[in-house]
Each structure stands twice: as C-alpha cells, then as structure tokens.
Design a protein around this motif. Sequence first.
Motif, PDB file in Angstrom:
ATOM      1  N   CYS A  63      69.947  58.770 -20.616  1.00 42.65           N
ATOM      2  CA  CYS A  63      70.996  57.810 -20.964  1.00 42.65           C
ATOM      3  C   CYS A  63      70.338  56.614 -21.635  1.00 42.65           C
ATOM      4  O   CYS A  63      69.144  56.615 -21.890  1.00 42.65           O
ATOM      5  CB  CYS A  63      71.775  57.394 -19.721  1.00 42.65           C
ATOM      6  N   LYS A  64      71.147  55.600 -21.895  1.00 45.02           N
ATOM      7  CA  LYS A  64      70.594  54.404 -22.527  1.00 45.02           C
ATOM      8  C   LYS A  64      69.650  53.689 -21.557  1.00 45.02           C
ATOM      9  O   LYS A  64      69.872  53.726 -20.348  1.00 45.02           O
ATOM     10  CB  LYS A  64      71.740  53.457 -22.884  1.00 45.02           C
ATOM     11  N   PRO A  65      68.626  53.006 -22.077  1.00 44.54           N
ATOM     12  CA  PRO A  65      67.699  52.296 -21.196  1.00 44.54           C
ATOM     13  C   PRO A  65      68.407  51.312 -20.260  1.00 44.54           C
ATOM     14  O   PRO A  65      68.007  51.139 -19.114  1.00 44.54           O
ATOM     15  CB  PRO A  65      66.795  51.541 -22.180  1.00 44.54           C
ATOM     16  N   SER A  66      69.490  50.709 -20.742  1.00 41.98           N
ATOM     17  CA  SER A  66      70.160  49.702 -19.917  1.00 41.98           C
ATOM     18  C   SER A  66      70.855  50.330 -18.708  1.00 41.98           C
ATOM     19  O   SER A  66      71.042  49.683 -17.683  1.00 41.98           O
ATOM     20  CB  SER A  66      71.176  48.943 -20.772  1.00 41.98           C
ATOM     21  N   ARG A  67      71.255  51.611 -18.816  1.00 39.88           N
ATOM     22  CA  ARG A  67      71.970  52.244 -17.698  1.00 39.88           C
ATOM     23  C   ARG A  67      71.023  53.026 -16.796  1.00 39.88           C
ATOM     24  O   ARG A  67      71.423  53.485 -15.723  1.00 39.88           O
ATOM     25  CB  ARG A  67      73.029  53.209 -18.242  1.00 39.88           C
ATOM     26  N   LEU A  68      69.771  53.201 -17.230  1.00 34.94           N
ATOM     27  CA  LEU A  68      68.848  54.097 -16.542  1.00 34.94           C
ATOM     28  C   LEU A  68      68.595  53.675 -15.100  1.00 34.94           C
ATOM     29  O   LEU A  68      68.599  54.492 -14.186  1.00 34.94           O
ATOM     30  CB  LEU A  68      67.528  54.155 -17.324  1.00 34.94           C
ATOM     31  N   ARG A  69      68.432  52.359 -14.889  1.00 36.13           N
ATOM     32  CA  ARG A  69      68.121  51.859 -13.555  1.00 36.13           C
ATOM     33  C   ARG A  69      69.224  52.241 -12.562  1.00 36.13           C
ATOM     34  O   ARG A  69      68.942  52.720 -11.464  1.00 36.13           O
ATOM     35  CB  ARG A  69      67.963  50.337 -13.611  1.00 36.13           C
ATOM     36  N   GLU A  70      70.486  52.052 -12.984  1.00 38.00           N
ATOM     37  CA  GLU A  70      71.616  52.396 -12.102  1.00 38.00           C
ATOM     38  C   GLU A  70      71.614  53.882 -11.789  1.00 38.00           C
ATOM     39  O   GLU A  70      71.808  54.292 -10.641  1.00 38.00           O
ATOM     40  CB  GLU A  70      72.939  52.078 -12.799  1.00 38.00           C
ATOM     41  N   GLU A  71      71.404  54.704 -12.831  1.00 43.02           N
ATOM     42  CA  GLU A  71      71.446  56.153 -12.636  1.00 43.02           C
ATOM     43  C   GLU A  71      70.386  56.603 -11.641  1.00 43.02           C
ATOM     44  O   GLU A  71      70.648  57.428 -10.771  1.00 43.02           O
ATOM     45  CB  GLU A  71      71.221  56.860 -13.981  1.00 43.02           C
ATOM     46  N   ILE A  72      69.182  56.050 -11.770  1.00 42.91           N
ATOM     47  CA  ILE A  72      68.111  56.438 -10.858  1.00 42.91           C
ATOM     48  C   ILE A  72      68.465  56.018  -9.440  1.00 42.91           C
ATOM     49  O   ILE A  72      68.296  56.786  -8.491  1.00 42.91           O
ATOM     50  CB  ILE A  72      66.763  55.827 -11.295  1.00 42.91           C
ATOM     51  N   LYS A  73      69.016  54.807  -9.285  1.00 43.18           N
ATOM     52  CA  LYS A  73      69.373  54.317  -7.944  1.00 43.18           C
ATOM     53  C   LYS A  73      70.436  55.201  -7.304  1.00 43.18           C
ATOM     54  O   LYS A  73      70.449  55.413  -6.102  1.00 43.18           O
ATOM     55  CB  LYS A  73      69.871  52.872  -8.047  1.00 43.18           C
ATOM     56  N   LYS A  74      71.339  55.716  -8.150  1.00 43.55           N
ATOM     57  CA  LYS A  74      72.434  56.543  -7.646  1.00 43.55           C
ATOM     58  C   LYS A  74      71.890  57.821  -7.007  1.00 43.55           C
ATOM     59  O   LYS A  74      72.365  58.268  -5.971  1.00 43.55           O
ATOM     60  CB  LYS A  74      73.356  56.904  -8.820  1.00 43.55           C
ATOM     61  N   HIS A  75      70.871  58.419  -7.628  1.00 44.37           N
ATOM     62  CA  HIS A  75      70.362  59.705  -7.151  1.00 44.37           C
ATOM     63  C   HIS A  75      69.170  59.557  -6.219  1.00 44.37           C
ATOM     64  O   HIS A  75      68.686  60.545  -5.692  1.00 44.37           O
ATOM     65  CB  HIS A  75      69.958  60.565  -8.341  1.00 44.37           C
ATOM     66  N   VAL A  94      61.611  50.911 -18.505  1.00 46.37           N
ATOM     67  CA  VAL A  94      62.611  50.874 -17.440  1.00 46.37           C
ATOM     68  C   VAL A  94      62.339  51.993 -16.438  1.00 46.37           C
ATOM     69  O   VAL A  94      62.428  51.808 -15.226  1.00 46.37           O
ATOM     70  CB  VAL A  94      64.033  51.017 -18.027  1.00 46.37           C
ATOM     71  N   ALA A  95      61.979  53.180 -16.950  1.00 42.92           N
ATOM     72  CA  ALA A  95      61.778  54.336 -16.079  1.00 42.92           C
ATOM     73  C   ALA A  95      60.631  54.113 -15.098  1.00 42.92           C
ATOM     74  O   ALA A  95      60.791  54.315 -13.897  1.00 42.92           O
ATOM     75  CB  ALA A  95      61.514  55.573 -16.927  1.00 42.92           C
ATOM     76  N   VAL A  96      59.479  53.665 -15.596  1.00 36.61           N
ATOM     77  CA  VAL A  96      58.331  53.541 -14.690  1.00 36.61           C
ATOM     78  C   VAL A  96      58.466  52.341 -13.762  1.00 36.61           C
ATOM     79  O   VAL A  96      57.848  52.303 -12.703  1.00 36.61           O
ATOM     80  CB  VAL A  96      56.984  53.441 -15.447  1.00 36.61           C
ATOM     81  N   GLU A  97      59.320  51.369 -14.137  1.00 34.54           N
ATOM     82  CA  GLU A  97      59.443  50.185 -13.278  1.00 34.54           C
ATOM     83  C   GLU A  97      60.497  50.365 -12.197  1.00 34.54           C
ATOM     84  O   GLU A  97      60.655  49.497 -11.340  1.00 34.54           O
ATOM     85  CB  GLU A  97      59.765  48.956 -14.146  1.00 34.54           C
ATOM     86  N   THR A  98      61.235  51.460 -12.233  1.00 32.00           N
ATOM     87  CA  THR A  98      62.255  51.692 -11.217  1.00 32.00           C
ATOM     88  C   THR A  98      61.680  52.557 -10.104  1.00 32.00           C
ATOM     89  O   THR A  98      61.134  53.624 -10.374  1.00 32.00           O
ATOM     90  CB  THR A  98      63.479  52.402 -11.822  1.00 32.00           C
ATOM     91  N   GLU A  99      61.842  52.099  -8.886  1.00 33.24           N
ATOM     92  CA  GLU A  99      61.322  52.853  -7.758  1.00 33.24           C
ATOM     93  C   GLU A  99      62.228  54.065  -7.511  1.00 33.24           C
ATOM     94  O   GLU A  99      63.433  53.974  -7.674  1.00 33.24           O
ATOM     95  CB  GLU A  99      61.307  51.957  -6.516  1.00 33.24           C
ATOM     96  N   GLY A 100      61.629  55.177  -7.122  1.00 34.72           N
ATOM     97  CA  GLY A 100      62.438  56.342  -6.792  1.00 34.72           C
ATOM     98  C   GLY A 100      62.389  57.443  -7.827  1.00 34.72           C
ATOM     99  O   GLY A 100      62.798  58.561  -7.558  1.00 34.72           O
ATOM    100  N   LEU A 101      61.873  57.140  -8.994  1.00 35.14           N
ATOM    101  CA  LEU A 101      61.744  58.193 -10.020  1.00 35.14           C
ATOM    102  C   LEU A 101      60.509  59.045  -9.701  1.00 35.14           C
ATOM    103  O   LEU A 101      59.507  58.542  -9.222  1.00 35.14           O
ATOM    104  CB  LEU A 101      61.608  57.551 -11.403  1.00 35.14           C
ATOM    105  N   ASP A 102      60.633  60.358  -9.933  1.00 35.55           N
ATOM    106  CA  ASP A 102      59.509  61.238  -9.624  1.00 35.55           C
ATOM    107  C   ASP A 102      58.696  61.602 -10.855  1.00 35.55           C
ATOM    108  O   ASP A 102      57.482  61.713 -10.797  1.00 35.55           O
ATOM    109  CB  ASP A 102      60.024  62.537  -8.992  1.00 35.55           C
ATOM    110  N   LEU A 103      59.374  61.848 -11.955  1.00 35.36           N
ATOM    111  CA  LEU A 103      58.696  62.471 -13.086  1.00 35.36           C
ATOM    112  C   LEU A 103      59.174  61.847 -14.390  1.00 35.36           C
ATOM    113  O   LEU A 103      60.377  61.780 -14.640  1.00 35.36           O
ATOM    114  CB  LEU A 103      59.018  63.973 -13.053  1.00 35.36           C
ATOM    115  N   LEU A 104      58.231  61.410 -15.189  1.00 35.82           N
ATOM    116  CA  LEU A 104      58.555  60.939 -16.547  1.00 35.82           C
ATOM    117  C   LEU A 104      57.941  61.931 -17.517  1.00 35.82           C
ATOM    118  O   LEU A 104      56.725  62.094 -17.582  1.00 35.82           O
ATOM    119  CB  LEU A 104      57.996  59.533 -16.767  1.00 35.82           C
TER     120      LEU A 104
END
Lengths: 220, 121
Positions: A63-75, A94-104
Amino acid sequence: MSLFDSRFYDLYIHPGSSYPIARIASEAQRFGYSGIAIINSAITDRDEIPQNFSIYRGIGISCKPSRLREEIKKHKGGIEILAVPGGDEELNRVAVETEGLDLLMQPAQFNNVLAKAASDNSVAIGFDLGSLIRLRGEARVRELIIMRVNLKHARKYNLSMILTSNAHSIYDIRSPREMAALAGLFGMTKEEAVNAMSETPLGLLKRKNPDYIQEGIEII
Amino acid sequence: MKTRPTLRDKKRYVAFELVSDQIITRQELIKEILNSIYSLFGDIGCSEINPWLMTFDGKYGIIRCAREKTTETRAALACMNNLRGVRMSILVLGISGTIKGATEKFIQNTLIKELEPEKKE
C-alpha cells in the motif's frame, strides 16, 4: 555431513488465488523443502497436502507508505508472517521503522540508516531469487546490483537474511542447492545461503508461535 | 592424436529432470541451455563451463560441464524458466564424475522411487 542436510523453508510463495496449493506443496516437497509460506492466499485443500510438510500463511502488504504503519499494526501479533515487498526509500523507511514486521522483500535503495533500523526492529531482509530466474539482460543486472548492496548492509549490521523464490507456479520453485548457486551470483557464500533457507526462517517461525513471549524468554 | 591423460579437461556430469507438461525436443533444450548460460555468464564464461547435453530422453538427461564450474552450471540451469512460451524448470538430481555414475546413482534411483508406490498397491 553435507551442508544441505538441514530442513529448508521457502517463506514467500505467491500463487494466484485459484492455483491449487496442494500441487505446489507436493512439488516443493519433491524439490527438498520441509515447509513453505503462502502469501495472500487462503489454504483451501488442506487435506491433500502431503504428510511431514508444513504450510504457513503469510500476509503481503502493499500500500502507500503513509498507510503502511496502520496496516502492519492491524496484523501485528497474529500467526501469519508479515511481509512487505520493498520499494523506494520512503516505503522501506516506514517498513523497517515499524515494529512487528517480519520480512522486507528486496528493498531497492537500501542504506545504512535503514539497515540500522531493521536491525533494531529485527526485520529480516528477503532476497527475491525469482527475479533472477524470470528476468534477462539489463533488468537482471539491476536486480543483482540491488542484491549486492543489500548483502553488504546485511553483513555489516548482522541482519537476518532470507532467500525466497517468490514462486507464482510450480515451475518457479528451485531446489535449495540451486538457490544457493543463484545466491552465489551476487556474492553470498554457501553457508550464508543455507542459513538463509533453514535456520533464519525457522527462527522467524518460532517467533510466530503463540507460546513465544520475547527474545530470550520462554515458559518452562 | 589423443590428448595425454594429465592434460585432459576434467569434467563433471549433471543429471537432471525436466519439469514441464509439454514435449520438449533435444534441439530446443540444447539451444535454451546455451542461451541461458550466454545470458548469465557471457561468451568467456560459456567457454570456461564448456557445456554439452550428453543424453536426453524427454524427461531425464545428463549435461557435461567443467569440474570447477558446477555451481555456475547449476545457477544457469536454475535460470531457465520458459522455452518458446512453454513453462518449464530443471531439477538437478545430482552431479557425478562419470556418465555411468550419474545414470546409475541418480536417474535410475529416481525411476525406482516413482515406481515403488504402484508395486505396493
């Protein structure tokens, strides 16, 4: 004992919604894998999956970078593997700075700041070998350059690396030895390649286990 | 004149299985293998690998390559994904120093493995 005696996992298999997953599973087992993760696809024919073979579910968020943080938090916190296909610098950041992501997966324009953030949040870097298989000429050269840069940063900042085939069908699956040979094209050693297909994915899957609490803590 | 044994090229034989749902001929496969090696390693790399398709029966086959270049050969074989629009892939079964060894160890074994379940029934 050979290096290739371990159990191998491919954590980013991306078939279309109507593709029979049992077929991919049996083919992957024949190629020498012990488990795969299916991204963005419901596992319907669970009965036909061969024995001694594990299938995990994954969510690929694009998704867009601005929505990515919310999406990751949701899952976040679920049992599914959270993966983000890498893109430009803003998205990767945004991806690497959000906690909870497993794989980039295969981030382009990777740099030391992003690598440090990824190391802090324990985000693994995925290498998409499917692009080497599918592309030819100039496009493949570009992918190889990206992979070389990513490998350099991953070594320097001790990031976990994961080799994936990004398979869309059974014809995109490659056996672990061939994956290691492909990884050798951009400078990865055999040991690193084997780790990226067996130990690192296993560690990631262990983290997704509901009983898992935090790094270094377990219930006895 | 025959080459002296110490000066002969050392070779390895790669036994492979072709995964495809359509018939692919020997000529097409040779062309595609060379094509894949050219595009990945160029002319110099291809001359170092010295590839040749020894046998191919429609499903199983053996490719010859230089002894030091087995990893490169694997990588080039892994890069093949379609042939005149037909999806295909190659599964390397094993590498051996002789044609006999490659056939006995890898190809015949695979045939036996596939036949076994039918016997049980």
